[in-house]
Design a protein around this motif. Structure first.
Motif, PDB file in Angstrom:
ATOM      1  N   ILE A  51       0.954  -1.224  -0.119  1.00 41.74           N
ATOM      2  CA  ILE A  51      -0.214   0.093  -0.044  1.00 41.74           C
ATOM      3  C   ILE A  51       0.848   1.430   0.161  1.00 41.74           C
ATOM      4  CG2 ILE A  51      -1.667   1.725   1.380  1.00 41.74           C
ATOM      5  CD1 ILE A  51      -2.705  -1.207   3.015  1.00 41.74           C
ATOM      6  N   THR A  52       0.683   1.942  -1.438  1.00 42.74           N
ATOM      7  CA  THR A  52       1.948   2.844  -1.726  1.00 42.74           C
ATOM      8  C   THR A  52       1.099   4.589  -0.647  1.00 42.74           C
ATOM      9  OG1 THR A  52       2.857   2.131  -3.176  1.00 42.74           O
ATOM     10  CG2 THR A  52       3.311   4.330  -3.017  1.00 42.74           C
ATOM     11  N   ILE A  53       2.404   5.145   0.074  1.00 37.63           N
ATOM     12  CA  ILE A  53       1.190   6.655   0.695  1.00 37.63           C
ATOM     13  C   ILE A  53       2.103   7.915   0.059  1.00 37.63           C
ATOM     14  CG2 ILE A  53       1.379   8.050   2.708  1.00 37.63           C
ATOM     15  CD1 ILE A  53       0.349   4.735   4.162  1.00 37.63           C
ATOM     16  N   GLY A  54       2.129   8.494   0.183  1.00 39.91           N
ATOM     17  CA  GLY A  54       2.466   9.583  -0.949  1.00 39.91           C
ATOM     18  C   GLY A  54       3.266  10.266   0.379  1.00 39.91           C
ATOM     19  N   ALA A  55       4.046  11.287   0.234  1.00 40.40           N
ATOM     20  CA  ALA A  55       4.216  12.246   1.147  1.00 40.40           C
ATOM     21  C   ALA A  55       5.321  13.148   0.577  1.00 40.40           C
ATOM     22  CB  ALA A  55       5.482  11.393   2.298  1.00 40.40           C
ATOM     23  N   LYS A  92       4.390   1.269   2.135  1.00 36.13           N
ATOM     24  CA  LYS A  92       5.530   1.802   1.245  1.00 36.13           C
ATOM     25  C   LYS A  92       5.591   3.100   1.261  1.00 36.13           C
ATOM     26  CE  LYS A  92       7.301   1.661  -3.429  1.00 36.13           C
ATOM     27  NZ  LYS A  92       6.707   1.807  -4.965  1.00 36.13           N
ATOM     28  N   LEU A  93       6.533   3.627   1.653  1.00 37.58           N
ATOM     29  CA  LEU A  93       6.619   5.876   1.898  1.00 37.58           C
ATOM     30  C   LEU A  93       6.846   5.747   0.300  1.00 37.58           C
ATOM     31  CD1 LEU A  93       6.841   6.280   5.672  1.00 37.58           C
ATOM     32  CD2 LEU A  93       5.102   5.902   4.138  1.00 37.58           C
ATOM     33  N   VAL A  94       6.565   6.399  -0.352  1.00 38.70           N
ATOM     34  CA  VAL A  94       7.187   7.550  -1.256  1.00 38.70           C
ATOM     35  C   VAL A  94       7.173   9.290  -1.040  1.00 38.70           C
ATOM     36  CG1 VAL A  94       7.601   7.829  -3.357  1.00 38.70           C
ATOM     37  CG2 VAL A  94       6.466   5.953  -3.551  1.00 38.70           C
ATOM     38  N   VAL A  95       8.438   9.167  -0.813  1.00 35.44           N
ATOM     39  CA  VAL A  95       8.956  10.464   0.116  1.00 35.44           C
ATOM     40  C   VAL A  95       9.311  12.373  -1.392  1.00 35.44           C
ATOM     41  CG1 VAL A  95       9.534  11.965   1.943  1.00 35.44           C
ATOM     42  CG2 VAL A  95       8.989   9.885   2.399  1.00 35.44           C
ATOM     43  N   ALA A  96       9.101  13.185  -1.655  1.00 35.34           N
ATOM     44  CA  ALA A  96       9.387  14.286  -2.433  1.00 35.34           C
ATOM     45  C   ALA A  96       9.695  14.895  -1.546  1.00 35.34           C
ATOM     46  CB  ALA A  96       8.130  14.550  -3.160  1.00 35.34           C
ATOM     47  N   ASP A  97      10.253  16.123  -1.813  1.00 37.33           N
ATOM     48  CA  ASP A  97      10.633  17.469  -1.653  1.00 37.33           C
ATOM     49  C   ASP A  97      10.080  18.755  -2.037  1.00 37.33           C
ATOM     50  OD1 ASP A  97      12.126  19.027  -0.064  1.00 37.33           O
ATOM     51  OD2 ASP A  97      14.138  19.434  -1.412  1.00 37.33           O
ATOM     52  N   SER A  98       8.891  19.257  -0.844  1.00 35.93           N
ATOM     53  CA  SER A  98       8.279  20.274  -1.918  1.00 35.93           C
ATOM     54  C   SER A  98       9.178  21.425  -1.899  1.00 35.93           C
ATOM     55  CB  SER A  98       6.929  20.285  -0.898  1.00 35.93           C
ATOM     56  OG  SER A  98       7.602  20.675   0.287  1.00 35.93           O
ATOM     57  N   LYS A  99      10.120  21.654  -1.482  1.00 32.02           N
ATOM     58  CA  LYS A  99      11.151  22.847  -1.299  1.00 32.02           C
ATOM     59  C   LYS A  99      10.413  23.799  -0.178  1.00 32.02           C
ATOM     60  CE  LYS A  99      13.743  20.550  -4.952  1.00 32.02           C
ATOM     61  NZ  LYS A  99      13.946  20.318  -5.882  1.00 32.02           N
ATOM     62  N   SER A 100       8.799  23.408  -0.064  1.00 31.26           N
ATOM     63  CA  SER A 100       8.400  24.473   0.586  1.00 31.26           C
ATOM     64  C   SER A 100       8.425  25.383  -0.725  1.00 31.26           C
ATOM     65  CB  SER A 100       9.558  25.490   1.597  1.00 31.26           C
ATOM     66  OG  SER A 100      10.278  24.897   2.602  1.00 31.26           O
ATOM     67  N   ASN A 101       7.723  24.864  -1.584  1.00 28.88           N
ATOM     68  CA  ASN A 101       6.888  26.043  -2.863  1.00 28.88           C
ATOM     69  C   ASN A 101       6.257  25.229  -3.915  1.00 28.88           C
ATOM     70  OD1 ASN A 101       7.773  25.961  -5.726  1.00 28.88           O
ATOM     71  ND2 ASN A 101       8.789  27.676  -5.191  1.00 28.88           N
ATOM     72  N   GLU A 114       1.928   9.758 -11.486  1.00 28.52           N
ATOM     73  CA  GLU A 114       2.235   8.904 -12.744  1.00 28.52           C
ATOM     74  C   GLU A 114       2.836   7.692 -12.455  1.00 28.52           C
ATOM     75  OE1 GLU A 114       5.465   9.846 -16.348  1.00 28.52           O
ATOM     76  OE2 GLU A 114       3.540  11.654 -15.476  1.00 28.52           O
ATOM     77  N   GLU A 115       3.921   8.334 -11.523  1.00 29.83           N
ATOM     78  CA  GLU A 115       4.688   6.295 -11.606  1.00 29.83           C
ATOM     79  C   GLU A 115       4.092   5.886 -10.606  1.00 29.83           C
ATOM     80  OE1 GLU A 115       8.895   8.243 -10.411  1.00 29.83           O
ATOM     81  OE2 GLU A 115       8.813   9.612 -12.467  1.00 29.83           O
ATOM     82  N   HIS A 116       3.254   6.014  -8.863  1.00 29.55           N
ATOM     83  CA  HIS A 116       2.884   5.647  -7.967  1.00 29.55           C
ATOM     84  C   HIS A 116       2.384   5.043  -7.822  1.00 29.55           C
ATOM     85  CE1 HIS A 116       7.355   5.179  -7.138  1.00 29.55           C
ATOM     86  NE2 HIS A 116       7.994   6.227  -7.422  1.00 29.55           N
ATOM     87  N   GLN A 117       0.649   5.766  -7.854  1.00 26.76           N
ATOM     88  CA  GLN A 117      -0.474   6.296  -8.016  1.00 26.76           C
ATOM     89  C   GLN A 117      -0.410   5.914  -5.889  1.00 26.76           C
ATOM     90  OE1 GLN A 117       0.025   3.503 -10.347  1.00 26.76           O
ATOM     91  NE2 GLN A 117       0.547   5.448 -11.715  1.00 26.76           N
ATOM     92  N   PRO A 118       0.069   6.610  -5.253  1.00 24.96           N
ATOM     93  CA  PRO A 118      -0.351   6.491  -3.952  1.00 24.96           C
ATOM     94  C   PRO A 118      -1.703   6.264  -3.591  1.00 24.96           C
ATOM     95  CG  PRO A 118       1.422   8.453  -3.820  1.00 24.96           C
ATOM     96  CD  PRO A 118       0.394   7.551  -5.370  1.00 24.96           C
ATOM     97  N   LEU A 119      -2.339   4.960  -2.521  1.00 23.74           N
ATOM     98  CA  LEU A 119      -3.577   5.496  -1.878  1.00 23.74           C
ATOM     99  C   LEU A 119      -3.706   6.842  -1.268  1.00 23.74           C
ATOM    100  CD1 LEU A 119      -6.180   3.582  -1.409  1.00 23.74           C
ATOM    101  CD2 LEU A 119      -5.051   2.817   0.925  1.00 23.74           C
TER     102      LEU A 119
END
Length: 181
Positions: A51-55, A92-101, A114-119
């Motif tokens: 189960i993918t969670i996007g952060a 499964k955690l998928v983390v991306a940097d928002s860069k505060s932007n 596009e790449e992971h389709q998190p729940l």
């Protein structure tokens, strides 16, 4: 209980009392979200895909102190996975940097979708969460905004949720806060 003690020890090395409290509450919130995932997982397929969670969290930039959210999510997901996952499915955690932007946050959301389709997605800061909320609504995926002070984030939205403690709604926080500090 073990997780809270472990986190407490880790934070003693990492930061101040405010960081400890924030970190502990992040674990509590993430745990509650995990319980929600258990209910969702019952209606999902029973295969063994994680189960993918996007952060989408500011790992760099002016709000980079929010990296503790990622630390807490990794600890909580690890504990869930060591206990066998959710109906046998690991997190499964998928983390991306928002860069505060806001633009970087939207780009991260699109790439992750596009790449992971998190729940579901977790974001922090008002400016980034407000930017990606329309994308969550459009793709009909849950977005949980943590540390989002702008109360308009959830206005007229079905898929977007917000968690933020303020003096105005602090009474709702207190019972949980009392047990976590």
């Amino acid at each position: 209980q073990f997780l809270i003690q472990y986190v407490g020890e880790m934070i003693n090395v990492k930061g101040s009392y405010q960081s400890k409290s924030f970190f502990r509450m992040t674990i509590v919130i993430f745990s509650l979200m995990t319980i929600g995932l258990i209910m969702i997982a019952h209606s999902c397929s029973k295969d063994q895909e994680p189960i993918t969670i996007g952060a989408i969290i500011p790992l760099t930039g002016p709000a980079s102190q929010h990296t503790v959210i990622v630390d807490a999510m990794h600890l909580a997901a690890g504990e869930v996975n060591r206990a066998g996952g959710i109906n046998g499915r690991k997190l499964k955690l998928v983390v991306a940097d928002s860069k505060s932007n806001p633009k970087a946050g939207k780009d991260a959301f699109r790439k992750m979708e596009e790449e992971h389709q998190p729940l579901l997605y977790v974001s922090s800061t008002s400016v980034v969460s407000l930017a990606i909320a329309p994308l969550a609504e459009e793709t009909q995926v849950v977005l949980a905004g943590l540390v989002v002070s702008n109360s308009t984030l959830t206005d007229q939205k079905k898929w977007v949720f917000r968690y933020y403690v303020s003096p105005k709604n602090g009474s709702y926080w207190y019972p949980c806060w009392r047990y976590c500090t």
